[in-house]
Design a protein around this motif. Structure first.
Motif, PDB file in Angstrom:
ATOM      1  N   GLY A 164      60.685  95.218  50.637  1.00  0.00           N
ATOM      2  CA  GLY A 164      59.950  95.036  51.888  1.00  0.00           C
ATOM      3  C   GLY A 164      60.680  94.227  52.930  1.00  0.00           C
ATOM      4  O   GLY A 164      60.119  93.930  53.989  1.00  0.00           O
ATOM      5  N   ILE A 165      61.948  93.860  52.659  1.00  0.00           N
ATOM      6  CA  ILE A 165      62.726  93.085  53.623  1.00  0.00           C
ATOM      7  C   ILE A 165      63.378  94.055  54.606  1.00  0.00           C
ATOM      8  O   ILE A 165      64.077  94.980  54.188  1.00  0.00           O
ATOM      9  CB  ILE A 165      63.797  92.240  52.914  1.00  0.00           C
ATOM     10  N   PRO A 166      63.172  93.896  55.907  1.00  0.00           N
ATOM     11  CA  PRO A 166      63.830  94.788  56.878  1.00  0.00           C
ATOM     12  C   PRO A 166      65.346  94.698  56.753  1.00  0.00           C
ATOM     13  O   PRO A 166      65.898  93.594  56.726  1.00  0.00           O
ATOM     14  CB  PRO A 166      63.341  94.253  58.239  1.00  0.00           C
ATOM     15  N   PRO A 167      66.034  95.827  56.649  1.00  0.00           N
ATOM     16  CA  PRO A 167      67.496  95.773  56.455  1.00  0.00           C
ATOM     17  C   PRO A 167      68.246  95.127  57.610  1.00  0.00           C
ATOM     18  O   PRO A 167      69.301  94.522  57.414  1.00  0.00           O
ATOM     19  CB  PRO A 167      67.879  97.252  56.291  1.00  0.00           C
ATOM     20  N   GLU A 168      67.687  95.236  58.829  1.00  0.00           N
ATOM     21  CA  GLU A 168      68.394  94.637  59.966  1.00  0.00           C
ATOM     22  C   GLU A 168      68.381  93.115  59.922  1.00  0.00           C
ATOM     23  O   GLU A 168      69.190  92.478  60.605  1.00  0.00           O
ATOM     24  CB  GLU A 168      67.794  95.117  61.291  1.00  0.00           C
ATOM     25  N   MET A 169      67.488  92.529  59.123  1.00  0.00           N
ATOM     26  CA  MET A 169      67.506  91.077  58.964  1.00  0.00           C
ATOM     27  C   MET A 169      68.699  90.616  58.141  1.00  0.00           C
ATOM     28  O   MET A 169      69.230  89.519  58.351  1.00  0.00           O
ATOM     29  CB  MET A 169      66.211  90.607  58.296  1.00  0.00           C
ATOM     30  N   LEU A 170      69.135  91.445  57.213  1.00  0.00           N
ATOM     31  CA  LEU A 170      70.280  91.106  56.368  1.00  0.00           C
ATOM     32  C   LEU A 170      71.592  91.592  56.955  1.00  0.00           C
ATOM     33  O   LEU A 170      72.638  90.970  56.749  1.00  0.00           O
ATOM     34  CB  LEU A 170      70.076  91.717  54.974  1.00  0.00           C
ATOM     35  N   ASP A 171      71.550  92.718  57.659  1.00  0.00           N
ATOM     36  CA  ASP A 171      72.764  93.290  58.242  1.00  0.00           C
ATOM     37  C   ASP A 171      72.383  93.937  59.570  1.00  0.00           C
ATOM     38  O   ASP A 171      71.681  94.954  59.597  1.00  0.00           O
ATOM     39  CB  ASP A 171      73.384  94.324  57.295  1.00  0.00           C
ATOM     40  N   ALA A 172      72.852  93.342  60.672  1.00  0.00           N
ATOM     41  CA  ALA A 172      72.487  93.849  62.000  1.00  0.00           C
ATOM     42  C   ALA A 172      73.035  95.246  62.262  1.00  0.00           C
ATOM     43  O   ALA A 172      72.463  96.010  63.041  1.00  0.00           O
ATOM     44  CB  ALA A 172      72.989  92.884  63.081  1.00  0.00           C
ATOM     45  N   SER A 173      74.129  95.598  61.606  1.00  0.00           N
ATOM     46  CA  SER A 173      74.752  96.910  61.827  1.00  0.00           C
ATOM     47  C   SER A 173      74.352  97.926  60.752  1.00  0.00           C
ATOM     48  O   SER A 173      75.053  98.924  60.575  1.00  0.00           O
ATOM     49  CB  SER A 173      76.272  96.758  61.850  1.00  0.00           C
ATOM     50  N   PHE A 174      73.260  97.681  60.029  1.00  0.00           N
ATOM     51  CA  PHE A 174      72.891  98.564  58.923  1.00  0.00           C
ATOM     52  C   PHE A 174      72.597  99.979  59.412  1.00  0.00           C
ATOM     53  O   PHE A 174      73.116 100.965  58.865  1.00  0.00           O
ATOM     54  CB  PHE A 174      71.671  97.998  58.196  1.00  0.00           C
ATOM     55  N   HIS A 175      71.769 100.126  60.429  1.00  0.00           N
ATOM     56  CA  HIS A 175      71.375 101.452  60.903  1.00  0.00           C
ATOM     57  C   HIS A 175      72.559 102.185  61.534  1.00  0.00           C
ATOM     58  O   HIS A 175      72.668 103.409  61.420  1.00  0.00           O
ATOM     59  CB  HIS A 175      70.234 101.331  61.905  1.00  0.00           C
ATOM     60  N   GLU A 176      73.440 101.447  62.191  1.00  0.00           N
ATOM     61  CA  GLU A 176      74.623 102.091  62.766  1.00  0.00           C
ATOM     62  C   GLU A 176      75.572 102.559  61.676  1.00  0.00           C
ATOM     63  O   GLU A 176      76.155 103.640  61.759  1.00  0.00           O
ATOM     64  CB  GLU A 176      75.337 101.082  63.692  1.00  0.00           C
TER      65      GLU A 176
END
Length: 201
Positions: free
Chosen positions: A181-193
């Motif tokens: 349930g942890i948003p991936p962008e909180m751990l890695d800002a470039s995750f979606h890119e």
């Protein structure tokens, strides 16, 4: 005498009329000269000095400064940036691709073995639960899975970094943490890119 005085006055008026355009021309000439001083060389019809390769001499210093600014860092900083940065996946079925796949499988194997080595004592000694994933009980299985996932995700990044593939395995680790349930962008800002062009194999 009256005629001579009248003739002299007429002569003065004629000379004044002739000098007026000359004075106006002088003023216009001075104004034009002042305006030309304010104009740039390109506005006056002159082109700036050019180098042999077509570069404006005036911008030589700026270009050199820009080149120095965007140059790659050297020394340990440059090595660390390349070591931690993304590595392109080689083309499939080539020798470089087989080497890359072997390295990736090695990291997964070391991480899985290390996780099991740490999880079993944590469940049996830390929680006081005895059993196995095959024979049960279910409390042992559930607790093992809950503890195993974060440990595995953390070890995956650590082992992958040692093998020079930090960026690759960090993407896997963030994906695992996002299942809690942890948003991936909180751990890695470039995750979606990274996800758009990420290639596993």
């Amino acid at each position: 005498t009256m005629a001579s005085m009248l003739g002299m006055n007429l002569r003065k008026v004629a000379l004044g009329a002739m000098e007026a355009p000359l004075g106006l021309r002088a003023v216009q000439k001075r104004t034009s000269s002042f305006q030309r001083k304010l104009e740039t060389p390109s506005q006056r019809g002159f082109t700036p000095l050019m180098m042999r390769n077509g570069t404006d001499r005036r911008f030589m210093k700026t270009s050199a400064t820009t080149k120095t600014t965007i140059s790659e860092p050297t020394g340990f900083t440059g090595f660390w940036k390349r070591f931690m940065g993304p590595k392109p996946m080689p083309e499939r079925w080539t020798a470089a691709w087989y080497r890359e796949v072997t390295l990736i499988c090695t990291v997964f194997a070391i991480t899985g073995s290390s996780t099991m080595f740490l999880v079993r004592p944590a469940v049996s000694k830390g929680l006081g639960l005895q059993g196995s994933m095959k024979d049960g009980p279910w409390s042992f299985r559930i607790c093992s899975l809950v503890i195993m996932t974060p440990i595995y995700a953390t070890l995956l990044v650590m082992v992958g970094t040692v093998f020079g593939r930090h960026h690759y395995f960090r993407h896997f680790s963030v994906k695992m943490w996002s299942r809690f349930g942890i948003p991936p962008e909180m751990l890695d800002a470039s995750f979606h890119e990274t996800k758009k062009h990420f290639r596993k194999w």
